[in-house]
Design a protein around this motif. Structure first.
Motif, PDB file in Angstrom:
ATOM      1  N   HIS A 298      24.009 -13.655 -59.147  1.00  0.00           N
ATOM      2  CA  HIS A 298      23.203 -13.091 -60.220  1.00  0.00           C
ATOM      3  C   HIS A 298      22.207 -12.115 -59.611  1.00  0.00           C
ATOM      4  CE1 HIS A 298      23.791 -16.808 -63.088  1.00  0.00           C
ATOM      5  NE2 HIS A 298      24.934 -16.291 -62.655  1.00  0.00           N
TER       6      HIS A 298
ATOM      7  N   GLU B  65      18.818  -9.349 -60.302  1.00  0.00           N
ATOM      8  CA  GLU B  65      17.744  -8.893 -61.173  1.00  0.00           C
ATOM      9  C   GLU B  65      17.357  -7.489 -60.747  1.00  0.00           C
ATOM     10  OE1 GLU B  65      13.249 -10.137 -62.708  1.00  0.00           O
ATOM     11  OE2 GLU B  65      13.924 -10.748 -60.718  1.00  0.00           O
TER      12      GLU B  65
ATOM     13  N   THR C 256      12.838  -6.420 -59.778  1.00  0.00           N
ATOM     14  CA  THR C 256      12.405  -7.805 -59.558  1.00  0.00           C
ATOM     15  C   THR C 256      10.894  -7.938 -59.401  1.00  0.00           C
ATOM     16  OG1 THR C 256      13.232  -9.804 -58.447  1.00  0.00           O
ATOM     17  CG2 THR C 256      12.461  -8.009 -57.033  1.00  0.00           C
TER      18      THR C 256
ATOM     19  N   TYR D 268      21.245 -15.474 -55.673  1.00  0.00           N
ATOM     20  CA  TYR D 268      20.414 -14.503 -56.384  1.00  0.00           C
ATOM     21  C   TYR D 268      20.062 -13.321 -55.490  1.00  0.00           C
ATOM     22  CZ  TYR D 268      19.811 -17.948 -60.084  1.00  0.00           C
ATOM     23  OH  TYR D 268      20.037 -18.835 -61.110  1.00  0.00           O
TER      24      TYR D 268
ATOM     25  N   ARG E 224      26.211 -12.113 -63.287  1.00  0.00           N
ATOM     26  CA  ARG E 224      25.201 -11.943 -64.324  1.00  0.00           C
ATOM     27  C   ARG E 224      24.119 -11.004 -63.817  1.00  0.00           C
ATOM     28  NH1 ARG E 224      22.742 -17.284 -66.817  1.00  0.00           N
ATOM     29  NH2 ARG E 224      24.920 -17.386 -67.526  1.00  0.00           N
TER      30      ARG E 224
ATOM     31  N   TYR F 118      20.105  -9.487 -64.720  1.00  0.00           N
ATOM     32  CA  TYR F 118      18.858  -9.675 -65.459  1.00  0.00           C
ATOM     33  C   TYR F 118      18.042  -8.381 -65.456  1.00  0.00           C
ATOM     34  CZ  TYR F 118      19.709 -14.724 -64.972  1.00  0.00           C
ATOM     35  OH  TYR F 118      20.267 -15.985 -65.013  1.00  0.00           O
TER      36      TYR F 118
ATOM     37  N   ASN G  14      14.228  -7.606 -66.690  1.00  0.00           N
ATOM     38  CA  ASN G  14      13.001  -8.213 -67.197  1.00  0.00           C
ATOM     39  C   ASN G  14      11.863  -7.198 -67.202  1.00  0.00           C
ATOM     40  OD1 ASN G  14      14.023 -10.914 -67.539  1.00  0.00           O
ATOM     41  ND2 ASN G  14      13.910 -11.183 -65.316  1.00  0.00           N
TER      42      ASN G  14
ATOM     43  N   HIS H 102      21.195 -10.353 -69.324  1.00  0.00           N
ATOM     44  CA  HIS H 102      20.093 -11.011 -70.007  1.00  0.00           C
ATOM     45  C   HIS H 102      18.865 -10.113 -69.908  1.00  0.00           C
ATOM     46  CE1 HIS H 102      21.853 -15.360 -69.591  1.00  0.00           C
ATOM     47  NE2 HIS H 102      22.723 -14.485 -70.046  1.00  0.00           N
TER      48      HIS H 102
ATOM     49  N   LYS I  35      14.784  -9.149 -71.206  1.00  0.00           N
ATOM     50  CA  LYS I  35      13.500  -9.552 -71.786  1.00  0.00           C
ATOM     51  C   LYS I  35      12.523  -8.384 -71.727  1.00  0.00           C
ATOM     52  CE  LYS I  35      12.444 -13.368 -69.422  1.00  0.00           C
ATOM     53  NZ  LYS I  35      11.704 -14.613 -69.050  1.00  0.00           N
TER      54      LYS I  35
ATOM     55  N   ASN J 161      12.989 -21.298 -70.034  1.00  0.00           N
ATOM     56  CA  ASN J 161      12.513 -19.942 -69.759  1.00  0.00           C
ATOM     57  C   ASN J 161      11.620 -19.915 -68.526  1.00  0.00           C
ATOM     58  OD1 ASN J 161      11.988 -17.093 -70.388  1.00  0.00           O
ATOM     59  ND2 ASN J 161       9.913 -17.779 -70.888  1.00  0.00           N
TER      60      ASN J 161
ATOM     61  N   ARG K 132      13.902 -11.299 -76.364  1.00  0.00           N
ATOM     62  CA  ARG K 132      14.934 -11.642 -75.391  1.00  0.00           C
ATOM     63  C   ARG K 132      16.317 -11.591 -76.032  1.00  0.00           C
ATOM     64  NH1 ARG K 132      18.039 -15.832 -73.305  1.00  0.00           N
ATOM     65  NH2 ARG K 132      18.169 -15.878 -71.015  1.00  0.00           N
TER      66      ARG K 132
ATOM     67  N   GLU L  67      20.799 -11.907 -74.920  1.00  0.00           N
ATOM     68  CA  GLU L  67      21.905 -12.067 -73.969  1.00  0.00           C
ATOM     69  C   GLU L  67      23.107 -11.348 -74.549  1.00  0.00           C
ATOM     70  OE1 GLU L  67      22.606 -16.227 -73.406  1.00  0.00           O
ATOM     71  OE2 GLU L  67      20.513 -16.659 -72.864  1.00  0.00           O
TER      72      GLU L  67
END
Length: 216
Positions: A42, A44, A47, A65, A111, A113, A115, A150, A152, A188, A206, A208
């Motif tokens: 996964h 991000e 980050t 990650y 996956r 992310y 954010n 995902h 946010k 979360n 948020r 997905e």
């Protein structure tokens, strides 16, 4: 927001190769070898200071990650968190997200992310938004078939824009919350920005989404 220059940050990143990967392109299609296992990967993008990615790595040791952050003066704080947490399933990349396909091979990521990405509110900056179609093209190339994104944000305009962008791209909406902190969502993990914005009373959005499953 103006970033404070940290002239010592680059040297510190070099001193921790167990966490910071300095020539990530050399590991393209070989990231499982670097982690030493075949666990899902996964990533991000953006980050920041690393709270989210570090806490995720601590909570899910069966997942690898990778935190990606363009600013050296910011990712060095993520490194501090990684050192303190001593998580073997976390790597950090100090690079721009536009180099994603230079670093990861087809279907290498499970996956992704996003954010609290920069909203780039001006129309002339639309192509810089991390949910713009050209970025979705990159994500589609590195994610596994049926991989997920995902997302946010506290920015309603960016959230609405992103939902349209996802829909036009043909992504499947699996989950949506217009007020995450007052929802029944479990597990979360907040980012630094999320905590700051929510304390000010900002609503957190948020969702997905799932990329198409490719039949072989």
């Amino acid at each position: 927001m103006r970033l404070r220059n940290k002239p010592w940050a680059k040297e510190k990143l070099l001193n921790y190769p167990q966490f910071v990967v300095h020539h990530p392109e050399t590991w393209k299609e070989k990231w499982h070898d670097l982690f030493g296992n075949n666990h899902p990967i996964h990533i991000e993008i953006g980050t920041g200071k690393g709270r989210f990615i570090t806490e995720m790595a601590k909570a899910n040791p069966e997942i690898n990650y990778i935190g990606i952050e363009a600013y050296t003066s910011v990712i060095v704080s993520a490194l501090d968190r990684a050192i303190e947490a001593e998580v073997p399933n976390l790597k950090l990349l100090n690079m721009n997200a536009q180099k994603l396909i230079d670093v990861f091979g087809p279907g290498e990521i499970d996956r992704l992310y996003l954010n609290f990405s920069d909203p780039w509110p001006k129309n002339k900056h639309e192509k810089r938004r991390l949910t713009y179609k050209s970025f979705l093209d990159m994500y589609a190339k590195v994610l596994v078939s049926g991989g997920e994104l995902h997302f946010k944000t506290d920015n309603q305009a960016l959230f609405e824009y992103s939902l349209i962008s996802f829909s036009e791209y043909g992504l499947k909406l699996k989950y949506i919350s217009l007020d995450l902190h007052n929802s029944d969502f479990q597990g979360n993990i907040m980012t630094e920005y999320e905590e700051k914005f929510s304390q000010k009373g900002n609503r957190i959005y948020r969702c997905e989404v799932q990329f198409p499953t490719i039949s072989k």
